[in-house]
Design a protein around this motif. Structure first.
Motif, short mmCIF file in Angstrom:
data_model
loop_
_atom_site.label_atom_id
_atom_site.label_comp_id
_atom_site.label_asym_id
_atom_site.label_seq_id
_atom_site.Cartn_x
_atom_site.Cartn_y
_atom_site.Cartn_z
N GLY A 223 10.38 40.19 44.97
CA GLY A 223 9.05 40.07 45.00
C GLY A 223 8.27 41.16 44.44
O GLY A 223 8.99 42.24 44.31
N PRO A 224 7.07 40.98 43.88
CA PRO A 224 6.22 42.20 43.61
C PRO A 224 6.11 43.20 44.73
O PRO A 224 6.00 42.80 45.80
N GLU A 233 -6.40 43.84 38.95
CA GLU A 233 -6.36 42.81 38.13
C GLU A 233 -4.95 42.24 37.56
O GLU A 233 -4.10 43.11 37.36
N VAL A 234 -4.51 41.10 37.44
CA VAL A 234 -3.50 40.64 37.08
C VAL A 234 -3.55 39.49 36.19
O VAL A 234 -4.57 38.58 35.95
N THR A 235 -2.51 39.08 35.37
CA THR A 235 -2.42 38.09 34.46
C THR A 235 -1.22 37.08 35.07
O THR A 235 -0.34 37.04 35.71
N LEU A 236 -2.01 35.68 35.29
CA LEU A 236 -1.13 34.42 35.94
C LEU A 236 -0.42 33.91 34.96
O LEU A 236 -0.36 34.26 33.73
N THR A 237 0.84 33.09 35.33
CA THR A 237 1.62 32.47 34.42
C THR A 237 0.99 31.64 33.59
O THR A 237 1.50 31.03 32.54
N THR A 238 -0.39 31.04 33.81
CA THR A 238 -1.14 30.44 33.36
C THR A 238 -1.83 31.13 31.93
O THR A 238 -2.54 30.43 31.07
N GLY A 239 -1.44 32.40 32.01
CA GLY A 239 -2.29 33.16 31.00
C GLY A 239 -3.48 33.88 31.42
O GLY A 239 -4.13 34.58 30.74
N ASP A 240 -3.94 33.19 32.75
CA ASP A 240 -5.50 33.59 33.05
C ASP A 240 -5.52 35.02 33.55
O ASP A 240 -4.57 35.16 34.56
N GLU A 255 0.36 28.99 50.43
CA GLU A 255 0.63 28.12 49.50
C GLU A 255 1.32 28.69 48.21
O GLU A 255 0.78 29.11 47.14
N SER A 256 2.35 29.51 48.51
CA SER A 256 2.71 30.70 47.95
C SER A 256 3.12 30.49 46.43
O SER A 256 3.25 31.35 45.62
N THR A 257 3.20 29.21 46.05
CA THR A 257 3.70 28.85 44.46
C THR A 257 2.35 28.49 43.64
O THR A 257 2.55 28.09 42.77
N LYS A 258 1.24 28.78 44.25
CA LYS A 258 -0.10 28.10 43.71
C LYS A 258 -0.37 28.88 42.68
O LYS A 258 -0.52 28.36 41.38
N VAL A 261 2.06 35.19 39.49
CA VAL A 261 1.79 36.29 38.54
C VAL A 261 2.64 36.01 37.42
O VAL A 261 3.92 36.00 37.65
N ASP A 262 2.41 36.59 36.14
CA ASP A 262 3.34 36.11 34.88
C ASP A 262 4.47 37.33 35.37
O ASP A 262 4.21 38.51 35.65
N GLY A 263 5.54 36.72 34.83
CA GLY A 263 6.79 37.69 34.96
C GLY A 263 7.58 37.30 36.32
O GLY A 263 8.70 37.83 36.56
N TYR A 264 6.90 36.62 37.22
CA TYR A 264 7.67 36.12 38.42
C TYR A 264 8.01 34.70 38.47
O TYR A 264 7.37 34.07 37.77
N THR A 265 9.03 34.28 39.30
CA THR A 265 9.13 32.97 39.48
C THR A 265 8.75 32.34 40.99
O THR A 265 8.82 33.27 41.91
N PRO A 266 8.28 31.25 41.23
CA PRO A 266 7.91 30.60 42.22
C PRO A 266 9.28 30.60 43.42
O PRO A 266 9.69 29.63 43.61
N LEU A 267 9.39 31.51 44.03
CA LEU A 267 10.79 31.76 44.76
C LEU A 267 10.24 31.79 46.39
O LEU A 267 11.04 31.37 47.07
#
Ligand code: CUA
Length: 295
Positions: A223-224, A233-240, A255-258, A261-267
């Motif tokens: 995890g991060p 500030e971060v970028t989400l997997t959606t690019g936002d 709701e940990s997988t909602k 952050v870009d670069g991580y998997t919903p683990l």
């Protein structure tokens, strides 16, 4: 202890046969070398006595091992009365543990010394295998089924837990620690220790719930690193783009997988039914206090 005797007996027995056979082979090969010119007497092709001997003796030896092993196993299946009941849920790739009063932990297992510890285990996804070598116990953890495992620790200390069934990429990281405590310490531990500030309570939960396993801040962590993430500030997997505020931290725990952050998997597992609102506030207080340099 009794298992160790059985095990060493097997090792000694196998060694005797292995070395016996090899020495005889080498000795005979040397003795009857062609160059020696020894007279090779005509060999009898059949010997009923000899064949019966080397059939019957090993047969009873193996049968003896079978009954000895079965007796040990049957005895293990016979759980002692009382003791401490603990639930274990396996998931790729962590061990979630729940104690009888609702205390939870991940990967760690805190138990009192001198009492039977009984685990009821199941898996959320694939086959795992709970293995505590020092306790001489190992049991498959199967999805859709409960399996049992019990042991009794005879001294305090910290010991390894392994997953002993290949269960995917991070199988080898699916490890943990059994902490055997005195019965008084265990009672205190169950209570959650003395009262603390929200930040201290959060830090305690951070360890107790196993957050630290993935958010260790090390380079190879799953995890991060949480240092300095609050307000960043971060970028989400959606690019936002997104600013990590308190609400984001709460949501990431419950709701940990909602939002990933870009670069991580919903683990990360959801802690929705495992933490009270107060716990979550304490955890957030702790995360906000982490001001170190992020990698
Ligand atoms: Cu779980 Cu290997």
């Amino acid at each position: 202890m009794r298992l160790d005797i059985y095990y060493y007996f097997l090792v000694v027995l196998c060694s005797i046969f292995t070395f016996g056979i090899f020495f005889t082979m080498i000795y005979l090969a040397a003795k009857y070398r062609k160059i020696e010119g020894v007279d090779r007497p005509s060999v009898p092709l059949e010997s009923l006595v000899l064949e019966l001997t080397w059939t019957i003796i090993p047969f009873f030896m193996l049968l003896g091992l079978f009954f000895w092993g079965t007796w040990l196993y049957a005895d293990y299946l016979n759980e002692p009365e009382g003791g401490v009941e603990i639930d274990v849920v396996a998931k790729q790739w962590m061990w979630k543990v729940q104690h009888s009063n609702g205390s939870r932990e991940v990967n760690d297992l805190h138990v009192p010394v001198g009492r039977p510890i009984k685990l009821t285990m199941t898996s959320q996804d694939v086959l795992h295998d709970y293995y505590i070598p020092v306790m001489r116990v190992k049991q498959d953890v199967v999805p859709g089924r409960f399996t049992r495992l019990w042991f009794e620790a005879t001294k305090t200390g910290e010991f390894h837990i392994f997953c002993a069934e290949y269960c995917g990429t991070e199988h080898s990281y699916m490890i943990g620690t059994v902490t055997v405590m005195t019965q008084e310490d265990y009672a205190l531990w169950l209570e959650g220790g003395p009262k603390k500030s929200p930040q201290e309570a959060g830090e305690f939960l951070f360890t107790q719930m196993g957050c630290i396993t993935c958010h260790s801040g090390r380079k190879d962590a799953r995890g991060p690193d949480l240092n300095g993430i609050f307000g960043a500030e971060v970028t989400l997997t959606t690019g936002d783009p997104f600013t990590r505020d308190e609400e984001y931290l709460r949501e990431s725990i419950m709701e940990s997988t909602k939002k990933i952050v870009d670069g991580y998997t919903p683990l990360m597992p959801s802690f929705k039914n495992q933490l009270t609102d107060e716990d979550v506030m304490n955890l957030i207080a702790y995360v906000k206090s982490l001001k170190g340099e992020s990698e």
